[in-house]
Design an enzyme around this catalytic site. Structure first.
Site, PDB file in Angstrom:
ATOM      1  N   CYS A 165      59.165  90.019  53.881  1.00  0.00           N
ATOM      2  CA  CYS A 165      58.971  89.955  55.359  1.00  0.00           C
ATOM      3  C   CYS A 165      59.621  88.617  56.100  1.00  0.00           C
ATOM      4  O   CYS A 165      60.532  88.285  56.340  1.00  0.00           O
ATOM      5  CB  CYS A 165      57.547  90.502  55.804  1.00  0.00           C
ATOM      6  SG  CYS A 165      57.333  90.991  57.454  1.00  0.00           S
TER       7      CYS A 165
ATOM      8  N   GLU B 259      53.897  94.181  48.204  1.00  0.00           N
ATOM      9  CA  GLU B 259      52.513  93.546  47.770  1.00  0.00           C
ATOM     10  C   GLU B 259      51.089  94.154  47.723  1.00  0.00           C
ATOM     11  O   GLU B 259      50.298  94.114  47.463  1.00  0.00           O
ATOM     12  CB  GLU B 259      52.529  91.999  48.188  1.00  0.00           C
ATOM     13  CG  GLU B 259      51.544  91.857  49.492  1.00  0.00           C
ATOM     14  CD  GLU B 259      52.673  92.223  50.650  1.00  0.00           C
ATOM     15  OE1 GLU B 259      53.753  92.605  50.389  1.00  0.00           O
ATOM     16  OE2 GLU B 259      52.215  92.156  51.900  1.00  0.00           O
TER      17      GLU B 259
ATOM     18  N   HIS C   1      56.346  95.566  52.695  1.00  0.00           N
ATOM     19  CA  HIS C   1      55.284  94.813  51.977  1.00  0.00           C
ATOM     20  C   HIS C   1      54.922  95.432  50.621  1.00  0.00           C
ATOM     21  O   HIS C   1      53.947  96.186  50.617  1.00  0.00           O
ATOM     22  CB  HIS C   1      54.130  94.676  52.957  1.00  0.00           C
ATOM     23  CG  HIS C   1      54.162  93.830  54.082  1.00  0.00           C
ATOM     24  ND1 HIS C   1      53.844  92.380  53.869  1.00  0.00           N
ATOM     25  CD2 HIS C   1      54.706  93.954  55.048  1.00  0.00           C
ATOM     26  CE1 HIS C   1      54.314  91.932  55.089  1.00  0.00           C
ATOM     27  NE2 HIS C   1      54.684  92.592  55.814  1.00  0.00           N
TER      28      HIS C   1
HETATM   29  N1  LIG Z   1      56.371  87.106  62.262  1.00  0.00           N
HETATM   30  C1  LIG Z   1      57.634  88.027  61.693  1.00  0.00           C
HETATM   31  C2  LIG Z   1      57.253  88.176  60.349  1.00  0.00           C
HETATM   32  C3  LIG Z   1      56.401  89.228  59.926  1.00  0.00           C
HETATM   33  C4  LIG Z   1      55.424  89.101  58.781  1.00  0.00           C
HETATM   34  O1  LIG Z   1      55.806  88.580  57.652  1.00  0.00           O
HETATM   35  N2  LIG Z   1      54.282  89.788  58.757  1.00  0.00           N
HETATM   36  C5  LIG Z   1      53.372  89.630  57.696  1.00  0.00           C
HETATM   37  C6  LIG Z   1      52.183  90.031  58.340  1.00  0.00           C
HETATM   38  C7  LIG Z   1      50.915  89.372  57.677  1.00  0.00           C
HETATM   39  C8  LIG Z   1      50.987  89.503  56.150  1.00  0.00           C
HETATM   40  O2  LIG Z   1      50.868  90.854  56.059  1.00  0.00           O
HETATM   41  O3  LIG Z   1      51.114  88.536  55.677  1.00  0.00           O
HETATM   42  C9  LIG Z   1      57.700  89.416  62.277  1.00  0.00           C
HETATM   43  O4  LIG Z   1      56.986  89.698  63.174  1.00  0.00           O
HETATM   44  O5  LIG Z   1      58.715  89.928  62.054  1.00  0.00           O
END
Ligand SMILES: N[C@@H](CCC(=O)NCCCC(=O)O)C(=O)O
Length: 262
Positions: A124, A234, A232
């Site tokens: 992400c 994870e 995600h």
């Molecule tokens: N801000 C960026 C990155 C989004 C991101 O990494 N979200 C993760 C959400 C929280 C987590 O699960 O750690 C975007 O909006 O694209």
């Protein structure tokens, strides 16, 4: 009695150590450096690596020293947006949190890790950092782009609902990722407002969403394992065979790095 020459049989059995860069969080007037447990556990349980959490609040001068202690780099997601000045744009989301310390640590970290041949796995925000570090840029508001779906989670839903599968991604045919997952298409969750717009130098796409959004990348010109995913894996990795395969592949690449260093 013949003495066995062990000189050429040196195999290290230590687990790979993997750097994870932490992010900023403010709680009750104090600044914290944090990492979510959901990112740490699959690295230990499915990649078989030892997580080493690095604070990003002390500048970037010790990056080489950190990297000398690790066999891979794992860049996680985070709610904060990358400072758009780093990819030559005005900030269109001034209401959104940023984390300049993480930006200023991770960008040189990526360059140094690539130079050292260390495997990189990025999720992400981490995938967005990988692209920006290599000169690419982002859609700051993917949801406002014509013909694009809204890839953000609904904040009013439960966490389980937010991380449920949200759409399909199509894997590039015959790519190592499609071979690893033995699939052309997989369902993924989706929790991002931004996404890759222009690819950085050497960055290639490994998967797209139905609307064309870039969902996975790698750097085929470098020797080491590189993978960025916008979803995600994870999240509840143990329940998702695709996520297990991805973490295991990253772990294998880090194990090769252990052997190369021994
Ligand atoms: N801000 C960026 C990155 C989004 C991101 O990494 N979200 C993760 C959400 C929280 C987590 O699960 O750690 C975007 O909006 O694209």
């Amino acid at each position: 009695m013949l003495k066995k020459n062990t000189q050429h049989e040196k195999v290290s059995h230590r687990k790979p150590v993997v750097l994870m860069s932490m992010g900023a969080q403010e709680r009750k007037g104090h600044d914290y450096q944090v990492m979510t447990v959901k990112y740490i556990k699959p690295l230990a349980e499915h990649a078989g690596c030892v997580p080493l959490l690095a604070p990003t609040c002390c500048g970037s001068e010790d990056i080489e020293q950190y990297l000398s202690m690790v066999d891979g780099v794992y860049l996680t997601g985070a709610g904060s947006n990358i400072d758009p000045a780093l990819y030559g744009q005005e900030n269109l989301t001034p209401d959104k949190q940023q984390d300049p310390n993480r930006d200023n640590f991770d960008i040189p970290l990526i360059h140094a890790a690539l130079k050292m041949g260390l495997p990189i796995f990025a999720i992400c925000r981490g995938m967005q950092e990988l692209n920006v570090a290599l000169g690419g840029d982002l859609h700051q508001k993917l949801y406002a782009e014509p013909n694009m779906l809204d890839h953000r989670e609904d904040g009013d839903e439960s966490v389980d609902e937010q991380y449920a599968d949200a759409h399909q991604v199509r894997l590039v045919s015959n790519s190592w990722l499609s071979k690893l997952l033995e699939a052309e298409e997989i369902p993924v969750n989706s929790l991002h407002g931004q996404s890759i717009k222009t690819l950085g130098a050497g960055v290639q796409v490994l998967a797209h969403a139905e609307d064309g959004a870039i969902e996975a990348i790698h750097l085929p010109e470098v020797e080491q394992f590189t993978l960025g995913v916008q979803w995600h894996p994870e999240w509840k990795a143990a329940q998702n065979p695709n996520s297990i395969k991805i973490f295991a592949a990253f772990g294998d690449a880090c194990r090769l790095q252990v052997q190369a260093r021994s």
